[in-house]
Write a protein that holds these residues in place. Structure first.
Motif, PDB file in Angstrom:
ATOM      1  N   ASP A 187       0.838  -1.190   0.000  1.00 50.44           N
ATOM      2  CA  ASP A 187       0.000   0.000   0.000  1.00 50.44           C
ATOM      3  C   ASP A 187       0.875   1.243   0.000  1.00 50.44           C
ATOM      4  O   ASP A 187       1.453   1.604   1.024  1.00 50.44           O
ATOM      5  N   GLY A 188       0.964   1.891  -1.145  1.00 49.71           N
ATOM      6  CA  GLY A 188       1.771   3.092  -1.243  1.00 49.71           C
ATOM      7  C   GLY A 188       0.992   4.374  -1.039  1.00 49.71           C
ATOM      8  O   GLY A 188       1.559   5.467  -1.166  1.00 49.71           O
ATOM      9  N   GLU A 189      -0.298   4.261  -0.721  1.00 53.82           N
ATOM     10  CA  GLU A 189      -1.139   5.458  -0.659  1.00 53.82           C
ATOM     11  C   GLU A 189      -1.907   5.605   0.651  1.00 53.82           C
ATOM     12  O   GLU A 189      -2.886   6.352   0.712  1.00 53.82           O
ATOM     13  N   CYS A 190      -1.473   4.898   1.702  1.00 54.97           N
ATOM     14  CA  CYS A 190      -2.147   5.004   3.000  1.00 54.97           C
ATOM     15  C   CYS A 190      -3.658   4.840   2.845  1.00 54.97           C
ATOM     16  O   CYS A 190      -4.458   5.725   3.201  1.00 54.97           O
ATOM     17  N   SER A 191      -4.056   3.706   2.327  1.00 58.82           N
ATOM     18  CA  SER A 191      -5.460   3.495   1.961  1.00 58.82           C
ATOM     19  C   SER A 191      -6.403   3.438   3.156  1.00 58.82           C
ATOM     20  O   SER A 191      -7.621   3.531   2.987  1.00 58.82           O
ATOM     21  N   PHE A 192      -5.861   3.327   4.355  1.00 61.56           N
ATOM     22  CA  PHE A 192      -6.714   3.366   5.548  1.00 61.56           C
ATOM     23  C   PHE A 192      -7.427   4.704   5.677  1.00 61.56           C
ATOM     24  O   PHE A 192      -8.442   4.816   6.371  1.00 61.56           O
ATOM     25  N   THR A 193      -6.906   5.734   5.001  1.00 63.02           N
ATOM     26  CA  THR A 193      -7.548   7.047   5.067  1.00 63.02           C
ATOM     27  C   THR A 193      -8.886   7.060   4.334  1.00 63.02           C
ATOM     28  O   THR A 193      -9.652   8.019   4.472  1.00 63.02           O
ATOM     29  N   HIS A 194      -9.179   6.019   3.545  1.00 59.55           N
ATOM     30  CA  HIS A 194     -10.447   5.943   2.817  1.00 59.55           C
ATOM     31  C   HIS A 194     -11.546   5.280   3.652  1.00 59.55           C
ATOM     32  O   HIS A 194     -12.688   5.201   3.202  1.00 59.55           O
ATOM     33  N   LEU A 195     -11.197   4.811   4.851  1.00 59.69           N
ATOM     34  CA  LEU A 195     -12.169   4.126   5.694  1.00 59.69           C
ATOM     35  C   LEU A 195     -12.777   5.074   6.713  1.00 59.69           C
ATOM     36  O   LEU A 195     -12.146   6.061   7.124  1.00 59.69           O
ATOM     37  N   ASP A 196     -13.988   4.759   7.162  1.00 56.17           N
ATOM     38  CA  ASP A 196     -14.538   5.401   8.356  1.00 56.17           C
ATOM     39  C   ASP A 196     -13.767   4.818   9.536  1.00 56.17           C
ATOM     40  O   ASP A 196     -13.835   3.607   9.797  1.00 56.17           O
ATOM     41  N   ILE A 244       3.724  -1.844   6.291  1.00 56.70           N
ATOM     42  CA  ILE A 244       2.644  -2.821   6.375  1.00 56.70           C
ATOM     43  C   ILE A 244       1.827  -2.464   7.612  1.00 56.70           C
ATOM     44  O   ILE A 244       2.351  -1.849   8.553  1.00 56.70           O
ATOM     45  N   TYR A 245       0.538  -2.813   7.585  1.00 57.16           N
ATOM     46  CA  TYR A 245      -0.253  -2.526   8.768  1.00 57.16           C
ATOM     47  C   TYR A 245      -1.369  -3.534   8.944  1.00 57.16           C
ATOM     48  O   TYR A 245      -1.791  -4.210   7.995  1.00 57.16           O
ATOM     49  N   LEU A 246      -1.842  -3.594  10.183  1.00 53.97           N
ATOM     50  CA  LEU A 246      -2.939  -4.465  10.567  1.00 53.97           C
ATOM     51  C   LEU A 246      -4.062  -3.587  11.089  1.00 53.97           C
ATOM     52  O   LEU A 246      -3.837  -2.673  11.890  1.00 53.97           O
ATOM     53  N   LEU A 247      -5.270  -3.835  10.607  1.00 54.60           N
ATOM     54  CA  LEU A 247      -6.477  -3.136  11.076  1.00 54.60           C
ATOM     55  C   LEU A 247      -7.377  -4.128  11.781  1.00 54.60           C
ATOM     56  O   LEU A 247      -7.545  -5.260  11.325  1.00 54.60           O
ATOM     57  N   ARG A 248      -7.983  -3.692  12.889  1.00 53.12           N
ATOM     58  CA  ARG A 248      -8.869  -4.584  13.621  1.00 53.12           C
ATOM     59  C   ARG A 248     -10.033  -3.784  14.182  1.00 53.12           C
ATOM     60  O   ARG A 248      -9.819  -2.698  14.757  1.00 53.12           O
ATOM     61  N   LYS A 249     -11.229  -4.298  14.001  1.00 51.62           N
ATOM     62  CA  LYS A 249     -12.404  -3.646  14.583  1.00 51.62           C
ATOM     63  C   LYS A 249     -12.422  -3.921  16.079  1.00 51.62           C
ATOM     64  O   LYS A 249     -12.372  -5.077  16.508  1.00 51.62           O
ATOM     65  N   SER A 250     -12.502  -2.853  16.854  1.00 53.99           N
ATOM     66  CA  SER A 250     -12.429  -3.001  18.311  1.00 53.99           C
ATOM     67  C   SER A 250     -13.823  -3.223  18.892  1.00 53.99           C
ATOM     68  O   SER A 250     -14.833  -3.040  18.201  1.00 53.99           O
TER      69      SER A 250
END
Length: 250
Positions: A187-196, A244-250
């Protein structure tokens, strides 16, 4: 019959080389060593160090320049396939010029050859071109393993699945249905910024396993802008970045 060994060398720390990896490299007649431009000399230097200082034998080292993928190709997969064809042509030429017909050639693969890496697909292209080739894979420590170890977290929650995807898929499709944990690579564009960001935690790392490792973790809503800025600063200082990153719903 030529033997092609794809040897996983981990994510930047020579201490993470397995004994199997070292032994396989030591038996090679030729090691192909890619150069990925002046801004990524660290990656080539690590491979040179492994070949020159860790191996007890002295395989022939053949360096080559990595072709650049055309990011302007309208269809992403078309651009990738053209790029892979170019790489297969380079490999085939180098093998024909530097290796005997029954020789053993090896490539050191960043991370692991089977996880979001294309060396196995390029090897398939060589077979399709008629090269008599036996391929073996030596697994390596992956950036995903390094990320979870660096943050001291498990990859999954109890009884829950993990989805491994790319930034492009996260941008295009949003949060994957039925996923509790999402690992994002390439991911070269920090795609987490597209999420709520509501209710999502992030564990992010750049250069994991290397001396310049950078880590951030916490609520995505609080860290999103900070990670974007940290990533941009690190890339400007080094000239390149792998994160690299990990996302998790809390």
């Amino acid at each position: 019959m030529i033997t092609l060994s794809l040897v996983g060398i981990g994510s930047g720390n020579p201490d993470h080389l397995t004994r199997q990896a070292v032994q396989r490299l030591e038996t090679a007649d030729v090691i192909l060593l890619p150069r990925k431009g002046a801004e990524k000399t660290d990656l080539a230097d690590l491979r040179r160090m492994v070949a020159g200082e860790i191996l007890s034998t002295s395989p022939k080292i053949v360096e080559f320049d990595y072709p650049v993928r055309d990011a302007n190709t309208p269809k992403y997969l078309d651009g990738v396939n053209t790029w892979h064809d170019a790489l297969a042509g380079i490999w085939q030429d180098l093998i024909s010029r530097h290796l005997p017909s029954d020789g053993h050639v090896a490539l050191m693969v960043w991370g692991d050859p089977s996880l979001y890496d294309s060396t196995l697909r390029i090897a398939d292209r060589l077979v399709a071109r008629g090269l008599q080739l036996k391929v073996d894979v030596i697994p390596g420590i992956t950036s995903l393993q390094m990320l979870t170890a660096a943050h001291a977290i498990p990859l999954n929650t109890l009884g829950a699945p993990v989805l491994i995807t790319t930034g492009r898929k996260l941008r295009d499709d949003g949060w994957p249905a039925d996923a509790d944990t999402v690992a994002v690579m390439l991911d070269g564009e920090c795609s987490f910024t597209h999420l709520d960001p509501t209710g999502i935690d992030i564990w992010w790392g750049a250069y994991v396993g290397m001396p310049q490792q950078v880590l951030k973790s916490g609520a995505l809503a609080n860290l999103s802008e900070e990670i974007v800025a940290t990533r941009a600063k690190a890339r400007a200082e080094s000239g390149w970045i792998m994160d690299i990153y990990l996302l998790r719903k809390s």
